[in-house]
Design a protein around this motif. Structure first.
Motif, mmCIF file in Angstrom:
data_model
loop_
_atom_site.group_PDB
_atom_site.id
_atom_site.type_symbol
_atom_site.label_atom_id
_atom_site.label_comp_id
_atom_site.label_asym_id
_atom_site.label_seq_id
_atom_site.Cartn_x
_atom_site.Cartn_y
_atom_site.Cartn_z
ATOM 1 N N ASN A 6 0.828 -1.147 -0.086
ATOM 2 C CA ASN A 6 -0.032 0.203 0.018
ATOM 3 C C ASN A 6 0.777 1.219 0.006
ATOM 4 O OD1 ASN A 6 0.591 0.853 2.839
ATOM 5 N ND2 ASN A 6 -0.958 -0.557 3.534
ATOM 6 N N GLY A 7 0.083 2.338 -0.224
ATOM 7 C CA GLY A 7 0.981 3.582 -0.242
ATOM 8 C C GLY A 7 1.784 4.229 1.017
ATOM 9 N N PHE A 8 1.060 3.758 2.169
ATOM 10 C CA PHE A 8 1.572 4.050 3.602
ATOM 11 C C PHE A 8 3.060 3.597 3.487
ATOM 12 C CE2 PHE A 8 -2.794 4.500 4.447
ATOM 13 C CZ PHE A 8 -2.996 5.775 4.754
ATOM 14 N N GLU A 9 3.367 2.061 3.277
ATOM 15 C CA GLU A 9 4.421 1.451 3.230
ATOM 16 C C GLU A 9 5.317 1.944 2.340
ATOM 17 O OE1 GLU A 9 3.903 -3.109 3.999
ATOM 18 O OE2 GLU A 9 1.824 -2.264 3.238
ATOM 19 N N ALA A 10 4.930 1.875 1.155
ATOM 20 C CA ALA A 10 5.696 2.390 0.164
ATOM 21 C C ALA A 10 6.472 3.944 0.361
ATOM 22 C CB ALA A 10 5.159 2.495 -1.114
ATOM 23 N N THR A 11 5.607 4.823 0.719
ATOM 24 C CA THR A 11 5.989 6.144 1.242
ATOM 25 C C THR A 11 7.190 6.058 2.196
ATOM 26 O OG1 THR A 11 3.942 7.121 0.487
ATOM 27 C CG2 THR A 11 5.445 8.269 2.028
ATOM 28 N N GLN A 12 6.900 5.237 3.376
ATOM 29 C CA GLN A 12 7.919 4.960 4.452
ATOM 30 C C GLN A 12 9.057 4.722 3.855
ATOM 31 O OE1 GLN A 12 5.472 2.478 7.193
ATOM 32 N NE2 GLN A 12 5.582 4.460 8.646
ATOM 33 N N LEU A 13 9.042 3.621 3.015
ATOM 34 C CA LEU A 13 10.398 2.959 2.234
ATOM 35 C C LEU A 13 10.985 4.109 1.433
ATOM 36 C CD1 LEU A 13 9.251 -0.330 1.404
ATOM 37 C CD2 LEU A 13 11.055 0.338 3.594
ATOM 38 N N ILE A 14 10.258 4.901 0.617
ATOM 39 C CA ILE A 14 10.878 5.879 -0.072
ATOM 40 C C ILE A 14 11.443 6.798 0.568
ATOM 41 C CG2 ILE A 14 10.275 7.707 -1.852
ATOM 42 C CD1 ILE A 14 8.211 5.731 -2.987
ATOM 43 N N LYS A 15 10.867 7.529 1.720
ATOM 44 C CA LYS A 15 11.610 8.551 2.469
ATOM 45 C C LYS A 15 12.727 8.155 3.276
ATOM 46 C CE LYS A 15 8.408 11.881 1.980
ATOM 47 N NZ LYS A 15 8.889 13.391 1.635
ATOM 48 N N GLU A 16 12.926 6.695 3.297
ATOM 49 C CA GLU A 16 14.142 6.497 3.813
ATOM 50 C C GLU A 16 15.386 6.712 3.163
ATOM 51 O OE1 GLU A 16 13.915 2.404 5.055
ATOM 52 O OE2 GLU A 16 12.404 2.659 6.295
ATOM 53 N N PHE A 17 15.163 6.455 1.771
ATOM 54 C CA PHE A 17 16.362 6.927 0.737
ATOM 55 C C PHE A 17 16.326 8.232 -0.077
ATOM 56 C CE2 PHE A 17 13.542 3.813 -1.314
ATOM 57 C CZ PHE A 17 13.593 4.502 -2.605
ATOM 58 N N ARG A 18 15.069 8.860 0.062
ATOM 59 C CA ARG A 18 14.768 9.886 -0.490
ATOM 60 C C ARG A 18 13.928 10.879 0.149
ATOM 61 N NH1 ARG A 18 14.206 9.851 -6.480
ATOM 62 N NH2 ARG A 18 14.092 12.001 -6.377
ATOM 63 N N PRO A 19 14.580 11.274 1.454
ATOM 64 C CA PRO A 19 13.714 12.212 2.307
ATOM 65 C C PRO A 19 13.119 13.543 1.608
ATOM 66 C CG PRO A 19 15.821 12.040 2.907
ATOM 67 C CD PRO A 19 15.976 11.014 1.703
ATOM 68 N N GLU A 20 13.763 14.173 0.574
ATOM 69 C CA GLU A 20 13.602 15.044 0.050
ATOM 70 C C GLU A 20 12.266 15.219 -1.008
ATOM 71 O OE1 GLU A 20 15.948 13.454 -2.953
ATOM 72 O OE2 GLU A 20 16.105 13.290 -0.757
ATOM 73 N N LEU A 21 12.233 13.860 -1.510
ATOM 74 C CA LEU A 21 11.321 13.569 -2.590
ATOM 75 C C LEU A 21 9.789 13.839 -2.054
ATOM 76 C CD1 LEU A 21 10.765 12.784 -5.254
ATOM 77 C CD2 LEU A 21 10.702 10.383 -4.512
ATOM 78 N N ALA A 22 8.977 14.954 -2.799
ATOM 79 C CA ALA A 22 7.665 14.974 -2.275
ATOM 80 C C ALA A 22 6.826 13.857 -2.759
ATOM 81 C CB ALA A 22 7.238 16.309 -2.900
ATOM 82 N N VAL A 23 5.874 13.152 -1.757
ATOM 83 C CA VAL A 23 5.161 12.110 -1.864
ATOM 84 C C VAL A 23 3.886 12.846 -1.709
ATOM 85 C CG1 VAL A 23 4.680 9.842 -1.607
ATOM 86 C CG2 VAL A 23 6.888 10.301 -1.466
#
Length: 132
Positions: free
Chosen positions: A74-91
């Protein structure tokens, strides 16, 4: 004015990852992006796991529109993972379930914005302007 003429008006190009499992919802977003002044290059992922993979492999992604309810991840899990390596990327969270609870959960999960479905052109334009 044709789509091509509208696209040529913009001076910037943005690569936007649209994470959406429903074909119709993706098509609506893609069509709206075609009519905006800036040039948007939409890339699609149909589940969160694929979105994480794309964000790892493509450092040129400028913004992510993330559906919350999807198969595989789901989007919650995916966003948490993305923010780990791309914290500056707007989601930006996108969902048809616009409860206060889902908004609060999106904020606490690390989303940078929230947009409700059905998405209208003005709301999409505003959330992109605020986060690019």
């Amino acid at each position: 004015m044709s789509n091509q003429e509208l696209k040529m008006k913009g001076s910037k190009t943005y690569k936007i990852l649209v994470v959406e499992d429903e074909d119709l919802n993706y098509a609506v977003i893609e069509t709206m992006l075609d009519f905006f002044e800036d040039n948007f290059i939409p890339i699609r992922a149909n589940h969160g796991e694929k979105a994480v993979e794309i964000c790892k492999d493509d450092p040129d992604i400028d913004i992510v529109l993330m559906d919350l309810k999807m198969p595989v991840m789901n989007g919650f899990e995916a966003t948490q993972l993305i923010k780990e390596f791309r914290p500056e990327l707007a989601v930006i969270a996108q969902t048809a379930f616009a409860t206060q609870e889902s908004r609060s959960l999106a904020e606490s999960t690390g989303f940078d914005g929230f947009i409700t479905k059905p998405i209208n052109e003005e709301a999409l334009r505003e959330v992109l302007q605020d986060n690019l």
